[in-house]
Design a protein around this motif. Structure first.
Motif, PDB file in Angstrom:
ATOM      1  N   ARG A   1       0.836  -1.204   0.000  1.00 36.72           N
ATOM      2  CA  ARG A   1       0.000   0.000   0.000  1.00 36.72           C
ATOM      3  C   ARG A   1       0.871   1.255   0.000  1.00 36.72           C
ATOM      4  O   ARG A   1       0.613   2.210  -0.749  1.00 36.72           O
ATOM      5  CB  ARG A   1      -0.920  -0.010   1.223  1.00 36.72           C
ATOM      6  N   GLU A   2       1.910   1.274   0.806  1.00 36.62           N
ATOM      7  CA  GLU A   2       2.767   2.455   0.896  1.00 36.62           C
ATOM      8  C   GLU A   2       3.593   2.643  -0.367  1.00 36.62           C
ATOM      9  O   GLU A   2       3.810   3.779  -0.817  1.00 36.62           O
ATOM     10  CB  GLU A   2       3.671   2.335   2.125  1.00 36.62           C
ATOM     11  N   ALA A   3       4.067   1.546  -0.965  1.00 43.41           N
ATOM     12  CA  ALA A   3       4.892   1.646  -2.173  1.00 43.41           C
ATOM     13  C   ALA A   3       4.122   2.258  -3.329  1.00 43.41           C
ATOM     14  O   ALA A   3       4.672   3.020  -4.127  1.00 43.41           O
ATOM     15  CB  ALA A   3       5.441   0.274  -2.562  1.00 43.41           C
ATOM     16  N   PHE A   4       2.825   1.938  -3.432  1.00 45.14           N
ATOM     17  CA  PHE A   4       2.036   2.397  -4.569  1.00 45.14           C
ATOM     18  C   PHE A   4       1.321   3.726  -4.312  1.00 45.14           C
ATOM     19  O   PHE A   4       0.683   4.262  -5.217  1.00 45.14           O
ATOM     20  CB  PHE A   4       1.047   1.309  -5.000  1.00 45.14           C
ATOM     21  N   GLY A   5       1.427   4.249  -3.100  1.00 46.03           N
ATOM     22  CA  GLY A   5       0.964   5.601  -2.833  1.00 46.03           C
ATOM     23  C   GLY A   5      -0.493   5.831  -3.183  1.00 46.03           C
ATOM     24  O   GLY A   5      -1.400   5.240  -2.595  1.00 46.03           O
ATOM     25  N   ASP A   6      -0.722   6.707  -4.196  1.00 46.74           N
ATOM     26  CA  ASP A   6      -2.095   7.064  -4.555  1.00 46.74           C
ATOM     27  C   ASP A   6      -2.764   6.036  -5.460  1.00 46.74           C
ATOM     28  O   ASP A   6      -3.920   6.214  -5.847  1.00 46.74           O
ATOM     29  CB  ASP A   6      -2.121   8.439  -5.226  1.00 46.74           C
TER      30      ASP A   6
ATOM     31  N   THR B   1      14.395 -14.253  -8.217  1.00 43.82           N
ATOM     32  CA  THR B   1      14.731 -12.878  -7.834  1.00 43.82           C
ATOM     33  C   THR B   1      13.609 -11.922  -8.230  1.00 43.82           C
ATOM     34  O   THR B   1      13.761 -11.115  -9.152  1.00 43.82           O
ATOM     35  CB  THR B   1      16.047 -12.436  -8.497  1.00 43.82           C
ATOM     36  N   PRO B   2      12.477 -11.969  -7.561  1.00 45.65           N
ATOM     37  CA  PRO B   2      11.377 -11.067  -7.891  1.00 45.65           C
ATOM     38  C   PRO B   2      11.692  -9.627  -7.511  1.00 45.65           C
ATOM     39  O   PRO B   2      12.472  -9.366  -6.585  1.00 45.65           O
ATOM     40  CB  PRO B   2      10.222 -11.622  -7.056  1.00 45.65           C
ATOM     41  N   ALA B   3      11.062  -8.693  -8.215  1.00 48.22           N
ATOM     42  CA  ALA B   3      11.221  -7.278  -7.896  1.00 48.22           C
ATOM     43  C   ALA B   3      10.501  -6.954  -6.601  1.00 48.22           C
ATOM     44  O   ALA B   3       9.552  -7.633  -6.195  1.00 48.22           O
ATOM     45  CB  ALA B   3      10.671  -6.425  -9.038  1.00 48.22           C
ATOM     46  N   THR B   4      10.937  -5.894  -5.937  1.00 46.49           N
ATOM     47  CA  THR B   4      10.288  -5.442  -4.714  1.00 46.49           C
ATOM     48  C   THR B   4       9.043  -4.624  -5.065  1.00 46.49           C
ATOM     49  O   THR B   4       8.903  -4.137  -6.194  1.00 46.49           O
ATOM     50  CB  THR B   4      11.239  -4.564  -3.901  1.00 46.49           C
ATOM     51  N   PRO B   5       8.128  -4.421  -4.106  1.00 43.06           N
ATOM     52  CA  PRO B   5       6.981  -3.548  -4.375  1.00 43.06           C
ATOM     53  C   PRO B   5       7.396  -2.149  -4.819  1.00 43.06           C
ATOM     54  O   PRO B   5       6.759  -1.552  -5.694  1.00 43.06           O
ATOM     55  CB  PRO B   5       6.238  -3.516  -3.039  1.00 43.06           C
ATOM     56  N   GLU B   6       8.463  -1.627  -4.233  1.00 45.56           N
ATOM     57  CA  GLU B   6       8.929  -0.292  -4.597  1.00 45.56           C
ATOM     58  C   GLU B   6       9.428  -0.257  -6.037  1.00 45.56           C
ATOM     59  O   GLU B   6       9.138   0.697  -6.783  1.00 45.56           O
ATOM     60  CB  GLU B   6      10.043   0.160  -3.640  1.00 45.56           C
ATOM     61  N   GLU B   7      10.152  -1.288  -6.445  1.00 44.69           N
ATOM     62  CA  GLU B   7      10.638  -1.347  -7.829  1.00 44.69           C
ATOM     63  C   GLU B   7       9.475  -1.486  -8.806  1.00 44.69           C
ATOM     64  O   GLU B   7       9.453  -0.842  -9.868  1.00 44.69           O
ATOM     65  CB  GLU B   7      11.610  -2.520  -7.982  1.00 44.69           C
ATOM     66  N   LEU B   8       8.509  -2.325  -8.451  1.00 39.38           N
ATOM     67  CA  LEU B   8       7.345  -2.498  -9.325  1.00 39.38           C
ATOM     68  C   LEU B   8       6.534  -1.217  -9.421  1.00 39.38           C
ATOM     69  O   LEU B   8       6.095  -0.822 -10.504  1.00 39.38           O
ATOM     70  CB  LEU B   8       6.473  -3.634  -8.797  1.00 39.38           C
ATOM     71  N   ALA B   9       6.349  -0.537  -8.292  1.00 37.99           N
ATOM     72  CA  ALA B   9       5.572   0.701  -8.294  1.00 37.99           C
ATOM     73  C   ALA B   9       6.239   1.761  -9.162  1.00 37.99           C
ATOM     74  O   ALA B   9       5.572   2.425  -9.974  1.00 37.99           O
ATOM     75  CB  ALA B   9       5.397   1.213  -6.865  1.00 37.99           C
ATOM     76  N   ALA B  10       7.538   1.920  -9.020  1.00 39.49           N
ATOM     77  CA  ALA B  10       8.245   2.929  -9.822  1.00 39.49           C
ATOM     78  C   ALA B  10       8.182   2.587 -11.302  1.00 39.49           C
ATOM     79  O   ALA B  10       7.951   3.463 -12.148  1.00 39.49           O
ATOM     80  CB  ALA B  10       9.702   3.026  -9.353  1.00 39.49           C
ATOM     81  N   GLY B  11       8.372   1.301 -11.635  1.00 41.71           N
ATOM     82  CA  GLY B  11       8.343   0.902 -13.034  1.00 41.71           C
ATOM     83  C   GLY B  11       6.972   1.062 -13.659  1.00 41.71           C
ATOM     84  O   GLY B  11       6.842   1.572 -14.778  1.00 41.71           O
TER      85      GLY B  11
END
Length: 467
Positions: A82-87, A287-297
């Motif tokens: 929830r925090e990684a994806f913000g709005d 080696t899956p991406a993190t939520p933060e990496e997925l959100a930014a991408g």
């Protein structure tokens, strides 16, 4: 007379029959961090401990086999998404694992919840989930399921066919209400793990095809219906996805569709859901991406495509399920038999049979899914032996862990732990061979709470309407 160890000729070459991705461990007791929940470790005595309770003490209290959920880990993963994806909106995919406590956790952490049946909807509502944050999926929803969703006031119904549009219109007229809907579309993209293909993948049961115009027709029809409030477009491209590459093509095609809808109607749709399928580590090479990496991408992809089509960035949503509950869960089993089986060329494979199997985790038999395992009740000073962990069912394909290096001295009575068992294990479990399903317990700060009790023979017999 020479007595051979039960592992037999396996010792001739420990890696002879191992898959290329499975490497001989330096320490057979070591835990690969990304496979386990954040509160799982080995004690100084070498026992596996989950959230303050050793595997042996859990088995002593609730029996074997058992699914164990690290409660704080589950909630922290939900919060991190929830925090990684913000709005953006984050909907937990309930099909991965759902019970009333999980619904409460998801609600308290501020996520939405996707359900795929009337049963999942009932569990979500009983767990106190805010119906405004529930999405109702399914390619063949019954009238009863749609009526229940409308009566509950679910926030969105993901429409999957033209017949469903008609059903909803009829039911909304009957109930004097308006349905909040999104249109599920097929983008022609199929993504799994870190590979994707963007051609000819519309031959499936889900959604309206973008190619050929079916999706646009469904959008326009829903837009003009007095009984439907069209929120936007929904897509889903695959499962166990490790990065954002496949989403780039899917976002481009769905946003092009939204641009076409705007040209046809003069209205710009306000929402786009890119679905779920985000992967986790089942074996140490994953080696899956993190939520933060997925959100930014994903954010970068959507903003770029919106600029190209002259669109405002819509309200976006994603649907992680496995990525939240998978690593939080561990399956614990008790070893019943250990034997070596000759497989030719002087080689043998060691089979470790446990008290569970394909009835509590069908994925290895169904998908050839790979899992890891470790000895859980103690540490071992012996070397690693290539092993196969199998179940108790009357099927040759009853395999839980196809290939793993486990200690040479595993014996009956030992405990085996399988990580990443929180998703699609209990939710896909069966009573094959009339075996009762294991319980699901949550552990936090050393305390055990039962989420789903163990089934009994009385439960099975209660369903039997015969004499």
């Amino acid at each position: 007379m020479t007595h051979m160890h039960v592992a037999g000729a396996i010792h001739a070459d420990a890696t002879a029959h191992a898959p290329q991705w499975l490497t001989l461990p330096e320490d057979v007791n070591a835990l690969t961090k990304q496979l386990w929940s954040s509160n799982t470790r080995r004690t100084d005595a070498g026992e596996l401990e989950i959230a303050g309770r050793t595997a042996a003490s859990i088995i002593d209290e609730v029996g074997s086999p058992v699914y164990v959920i690290d409660a704080d880990d589950f909630r922290s993963r939900a919060r991190r998404w929830r925090e990684a994806f913000g709005d953006w909106q984050v909907f937990y995919a309930g099909k991965s694992f759902l019970c009333t406590t999980v619904a409460r956790w998801i609600n308290e952490e501020g996520l939405g919840l996707d359900v795929c049946s009337g049963g999942e909807l009932a569990v979500a509502l009983r767990g106190g989930m805010d119906p405004a944050r529930i999405g109702m999926h399914g390619n063949n929803k019954s009238d009863d399921e749609l009526r229940a969703a409308l009566a509950a006031g679910v926030g969105r119904i993901i429409v999957d066919s033209s017949q469903e549009i008609g059903r909803l219109e009829r039911l909304c007229a009957e109930l004097d209400t308006v349905a909040e809907v999104m249109i599920r579309v097929t983008t022609g993209v199929e993504a799994h793990t870190h590979e994707y293909i963007a051609t000819a993948h519309e031959d499936q049961k889900f959604g309206f095809s973008i190619n050929g115009g079916a999706a646009l027709v469904a959008l326009v029809r829903s837009h003009h219906s007095p009984y439907l409030h069209l929120r936007g477009v929904h897509s889903h491209i695959g499962s166990q996805i490790f990065d954002t590459d496949g989403f780039e093509v899917a976002a481009r095609r769905t946003l092009k569709l939204i641009a076409q809808f705007k040209e046809a109607t003069g209205t710009e749709l306000g929402e786009l859901d890119l679905g779920g399928g985000f992967g986790i580590a089942y074996v140490k090479e994953d080696t899956p991406a993190t939520p933060e990496e997925l959100a930014a991408g994903l954010r970068s992809i959507v903003e770029h495509e919106c600029r190209g089509f002259g669109l405002q960035v819509p309200l976006m949503s994603v649907e992680p399920g496995r990525a939240i509950c998978g690593p939080s869960g561990t399956a614990l089993y008790t070893v019943g038999t250990v034997k070596a089986v000759e497989i030719g060329s002087g080689q043998a494979r060691r089979y470790i049979s446990v008290d569970g199997g394909m009835s509590d985790n069908i994925r290895p038999a169904l998908y050839a899914a790979e899992y890891s395992a470790t000895l859980a009740n103690r540490a071992s000073s012996t070397g690693p032996v290539l092993s196969r962990v199998v179940g108790k069912h009357c099927e040759g394909g009853d395999i839980l862990v196809r290939d793993e290096f486990l200690p040479d001295d595993v014996m009956p009575g030992d405990l085996i732990a399988v990580p990443a068992a929180g998703a699609y294990s209990r939710s896909m479990a069966s009573n094959y061979n009339h075996v009762p399903r294991p319980p699901v317990v949550a552990v936090a700060d050393g305390r055990i709470t039962t989420l789903l009790r163990r089934e009994t023979l009385d439960d099975l017999l209660a369903l039997d309407a015969g004499a």
